[in-house]
Scaffold this motif. Structure first.
Motif, PDB file in Angstrom:
ATOM      1  N   ASP A 195       0.822  -1.219   0.000  1.00  0.00           N
ATOM      2  CA  ASP A 195       0.000   0.000   0.000  1.00  0.00           C
ATOM      3  C   ASP A 195       0.853   1.265   0.000  1.00  0.00           C
ATOM      4  N   ALA A 196       2.153   1.120  -0.315  1.00  0.00           N
ATOM      5  CA  ALA A 196       3.022   2.307  -0.336  1.00  0.00           C
ATOM      6  C   ALA A 196       3.329   2.748  -1.765  1.00  0.00           C
ATOM      7  N   VAL A 197       3.030   4.002  -2.051  1.00  0.00           N
ATOM      8  CA  VAL A 197       3.443   4.564  -3.340  1.00  0.00           C
ATOM      9  C   VAL A 197       4.949   4.802  -3.246  1.00  0.00           C
ATOM     10  N   VAL A 198       5.721   4.134  -4.132  1.00  0.00           N
ATOM     11  CA  VAL A 198       7.183   4.266  -4.033  1.00  0.00           C
ATOM     12  C   VAL A 198       7.736   5.235  -5.074  1.00  0.00           C
ATOM     13  N   ALA A 199       6.967   5.501  -6.127  1.00  0.00           N
ATOM     14  CA  ALA A 199       7.412   6.486  -7.109  1.00  0.00           C
ATOM     15  C   ALA A 199       6.184   7.096  -7.769  1.00  0.00           C
ATOM     16  N   ASP A 200       6.161   8.407  -7.788  1.00  0.00           N
ATOM     17  CA  ASP A 200       5.095   9.134  -8.461  1.00  0.00           C
ATOM     18  C   ASP A 200       5.622  10.540  -8.739  1.00  0.00           C
ATOM     19  N   PRO A 201       6.322  10.696  -9.872  1.00  0.00           N
ATOM     20  CA  PRO A 201       6.978  11.980 -10.131  1.00  0.00           C
ATOM     21  C   PRO A 201       6.001  13.149 -10.167  1.00  0.00           C
ATOM     22  N   GLY A 202       4.749  12.870 -10.566  1.00  0.00           N
ATOM     23  CA  GLY A 202       3.746  13.934 -10.613  1.00  0.00           C
ATOM     24  C   GLY A 202       3.502  14.549  -9.228  1.00  0.00           C
ATOM     25  N   ARG A 203       3.698  13.715  -8.175  1.00  0.00           N
ATOM     26  CA  ARG A 203       3.481  14.218  -6.813  1.00  0.00           C
ATOM     27  C   ARG A 203       4.793  14.354  -6.046  1.00  0.00           C
ATOM     28  N   GLY A 204       5.895  14.210  -6.780  1.00  0.00           N
ATOM     29  CA  GLY A 204       7.206  14.377  -6.153  1.00  0.00           C
ATOM     30  C   GLY A 204       7.569  13.263  -5.191  1.00  0.00           C
ATOM     31  N   VAL A 205       6.977  12.052  -5.390  1.00  0.00           N
ATOM     32  CA  VAL A 205       7.274  10.934  -4.480  1.00  0.00           C
ATOM     33  C   VAL A 205       8.371  10.062  -5.080  1.00  0.00           C
ATOM     34  N   PHE A 206       9.402   9.774  -4.305  1.00  0.00           N
ATOM     35  CA  PHE A 206      10.393   8.775  -4.709  1.00  0.00           C
ATOM     36  C   PHE A 206      11.017   8.168  -3.466  1.00  0.00           C
ATOM     37  N   ILE A 207      10.738   6.873  -3.248  1.00  0.00           N
ATOM     38  CA  ILE A 207      11.325   6.158  -2.107  1.00  0.00           C
ATOM     39  C   ILE A 207      12.603   5.481  -2.598  1.00  0.00           C
ATOM     40  N   ASP A 208      13.697   5.659  -1.858  1.00  0.00           N
ATOM     41  CA  ASP A 208      14.948   5.106  -2.374  1.00  0.00           C
ATOM     42  C   ASP A 208      14.975   3.578  -2.239  1.00  0.00           C
ATOM     43  N   PRO A 209      15.847   2.915  -3.028  1.00  0.00           N
ATOM     44  CA  PRO A 209      15.803   1.450  -3.130  1.00  0.00           C
ATOM     45  C   PRO A 209      15.934   0.729  -1.788  1.00  0.00           C
ATOM     46  N   PHE A 210      16.721   1.284  -0.862  1.00  0.00           N
ATOM     47  CA  PHE A 210      16.966   0.591   0.408  1.00  0.00           C
ATOM     48  C   PHE A 210      15.714   0.543   1.271  1.00  0.00           C
ATOM     49  N   ARG A 211      14.799   1.481   1.014  1.00  0.00           N
ATOM     50  CA  ARG A 211      13.599   1.515   1.849  1.00  0.00           C
ATOM     51  C   ARG A 211      12.391   0.851   1.177  1.00  0.00           C
ATOM     52  N   ARG A 212      12.630   0.185   0.045  1.00  0.00           N
ATOM     53  CA  ARG A 212      11.497  -0.453  -0.642  1.00  0.00           C
ATOM     54  C   ARG A 212      11.281  -1.903  -0.205  1.00  0.00           C
ATOM     55  N   ASN A 213      12.290  -2.457   0.478  1.00  0.00           N
ATOM     56  CA  ASN A 213      12.198  -3.845   0.906  1.00  0.00           C
ATOM     57  C   ASN A 213      11.980  -4.817  -0.259  1.00  0.00           C
ATOM     58  N   VAL A 214      12.744  -4.595  -1.329  1.00  0.00           N
ATOM     59  CA  VAL A 214      12.735  -5.522  -2.455  1.00  0.00           C
ATOM     60  C   VAL A 214      14.147  -6.100  -2.576  1.00  0.00           C
ATOM     61  N   ALA A 215      14.266  -7.300  -3.125  1.00  0.00           N
ATOM     62  CA  ALA A 215      15.594  -7.898  -3.313  1.00  0.00           C
ATOM     63  C   ALA A 215      15.746  -8.232  -4.782  1.00  0.00           C
ATOM     64  N   MET A 216      16.912  -7.903  -5.315  1.00  0.00           N
ATOM     65  CA  MET A 216      17.110  -8.092  -6.747  1.00  0.00           C
ATOM     66  C   MET A 216      18.163  -9.163  -6.992  1.00  0.00           C
ATOM     67  N   VAL A 217      17.927  -9.981  -8.006  1.00  0.00           N
ATOM     68  CA  VAL A 217      18.919 -10.977  -8.425  1.00  0.00           C
ATOM     69  C   VAL A 217      19.268 -10.673  -9.874  1.00  0.00           C
ATOM     70  N   PHE A 218      20.561 -10.545 -10.151  1.00  0.00           N
ATOM     71  CA  PHE A 218      21.004 -10.158 -11.488  1.00  0.00           C
ATOM     72  C   PHE A 218      21.562 -11.344 -12.252  1.00  0.00           C
TER      73      PHE A 218
END
Ligand SMILES: Nc1ncnc2c1ncn2[C@@H]1O[C@H](COP(=O)(O)OP(=O)(O)OP(=O)(O)O)[C@@H](O)[C@H]1O
Ligand SMILES: [Mg+2]
Length: 372
Positions: free
Chosen positions: A69-92
């Motif tokens: 329920d967290a908006v992590v990016a919405d440039p129209g409203r100036g919202v941007f949550i940085d990657p460390f606070r998104r609680n996602v894990a990436m595998v490359f």
């Protein structure tokens, strides 16, 4: 706790020395909690860019991205949550392990970096759990250089697992492995994802991987979603010529031509390679719709080689390959390479092709240039 991921009207442009490059247009997706969602598309279509925007490694130019329920990016409203606070894990694809650290330290890394740092006992327990899950317990004291590709990829996945993220983001994690290992890891990954129940967005250019792994897939081309659905649904009902050719191997056969009546007033598709007799109902539909030209699609397994004059189309089989469990017959026509899949060995030479009448696909004419 599993989360949904939602993208609404996401656009992405890069601003480079050569000017603005629009790489993504109007992407809207709703990924369900616990779903294994696959983004499939050719090289350069924007898969990594899309994943990076969910991770927070890239900012969308427009639109919004929501995790749980967290908006992590919405440039129209100036919202941007940085990657460390998104609680996602990436595998490359490249694993990105630290070469000077042991497997144990690599897997523990995301936890040792947390602030406040969890107690050593907790970290050790989580690392052991992840190692057990991935069957790499006996490798914990080795360095990455002492591991095979498949083992390295397991370590990279272990590092993602210990964080207990809300979402896994995987960017072609298996593409550096040989074919056999890839098939095995694919099955293991699917089982692991099921077991952990963590919402996963998985990127690949390999249609087989997408078909076997995905609960649903989105087919992407040139920054636009071409089709979204279950693997079986996309395979059975591709919405355009791009998807028809990209999903399925060998790809769907296509014939382009004019809708005409032959001397017996039967409806045919008049192609550069001769007339294709259309099933009565399809012919009637095309005439009723006033279609003058169209592209007819049929998958290799829905064509049966028969005696000349007995099918929908007379042609010539050039090459027959035995691929173990079945045969692939090739026809080299003016309209392209046609492949027929057969259970019994067809003979090279003149042949009729009989099309399964309920398996024909019709696409708009002229749409073909974008794929070939
Ligand atoms: N930083 C950047 N600046 C400018 N253009 C970029 C940048 N990053 C990516 N692009 C362009 O965006 C498009 C999409 O790139 P992306 O890496 O997302 O593709 P991809 O689908 O992941 O491809 P591949 O399968 O080869 O990994 C490409 O045309 C690429 O050249
Ligand atoms: Mg990529």
């Amino acid at each position: 706790m599993a989360c949904s991921v939602e993208l609404k009207n996401v656009d992405k442009s890069f601003f480079t020395l050569r000017g603005r490059v629009d790489v993504m247009r109007g992407i809207s997706l709703h990924i369900e909690p616990r779903e294994l969602f696959v983004l499939l598309g050719p090289s350069g279509c924007g898969k990594s860019t899309l994943l990076n925007m969910i991770a927070g490694l890239e900012k969308p130019t427009a639109g919004s991205i929501t995790i749980g329920d967290a908006v992590v990016a919405d440039p129209g409203r100036g919202v941007f949550i940085d990657p460390f606070r998104r609680n996602v894990a990436m595998v490359f694809q490249s694993y990105a392990l630290y070469p000077h650290m042991t497997v144990r330290a690599n897997i523990a890394f995301p936890l040792t970096n947390l602030k406040p740092r969890p107690p050593a006992g907790d970290i050790g327990r989580k690392v052991r759990e992840a190692a057990r899950l991935l069957r790499i317990e006996e490798l914990l004291d080795r360095k990455p250089a002492e591991l095979s590709g498949g083992q390295r990829q397991r370590v990279a996945i272990g590092r993602a697992v210990v964080r207990e993220p809300k979402v896994f983001l995987m960017d072609e994690p298996l593409s550096n492995l040989d074919a056999q290992l890839r098939t095995e890891m694919r099955a293991q990954l699917k089982e692991l994802q099921r077991r952990l129940g963590i919402t996963t967005v998985y990127v690949t250019h390999d249609q087989m991987e997408a078909m076997t792994l995905g609960d649903r897939i989105a087919v992407l081309n040139e920054g636009v979603i071409q089709q979204l659905g279950t693997p079986a649904g996309v395979y059975a009902h591709p919405s355009n010529v791009f998807v028809a050719r990209f999903v399925g191997s060998p790809p769907m056969n296509l014939f382009e031509g004019a809708v005409k009546r032959d001397e017996n007033t039967r409806v045919v598709l008049r192609t550069a390679d001769g007339d294709i007799l259309l099933p009565e109902r399809l012919g009637a539909d095309l005439v009723a719709q006033g279609k003058e030209r169209c592209i007819l699609g049929i998958r290799p397994e829905h064509i049966e080689p028969v005696a000349a004059g007995q099918g929908n189309f007379d042609s010539r089989i050039s090459v027959v390959e035995n691929v173990g469990s079945e045969y692939l017959a090739s026809l080299f026509l003016k309209s392209g390479h046609i492949v027929v899949r057969a259970q019994h060995e067809p003979q090279p030479g003149p042949a009729g092709l009989r099309f399964a009448s309920d398996r024909l696909h019709v696409f708009d004419a002229g749409a073909r240039s974008s794929v070939e």
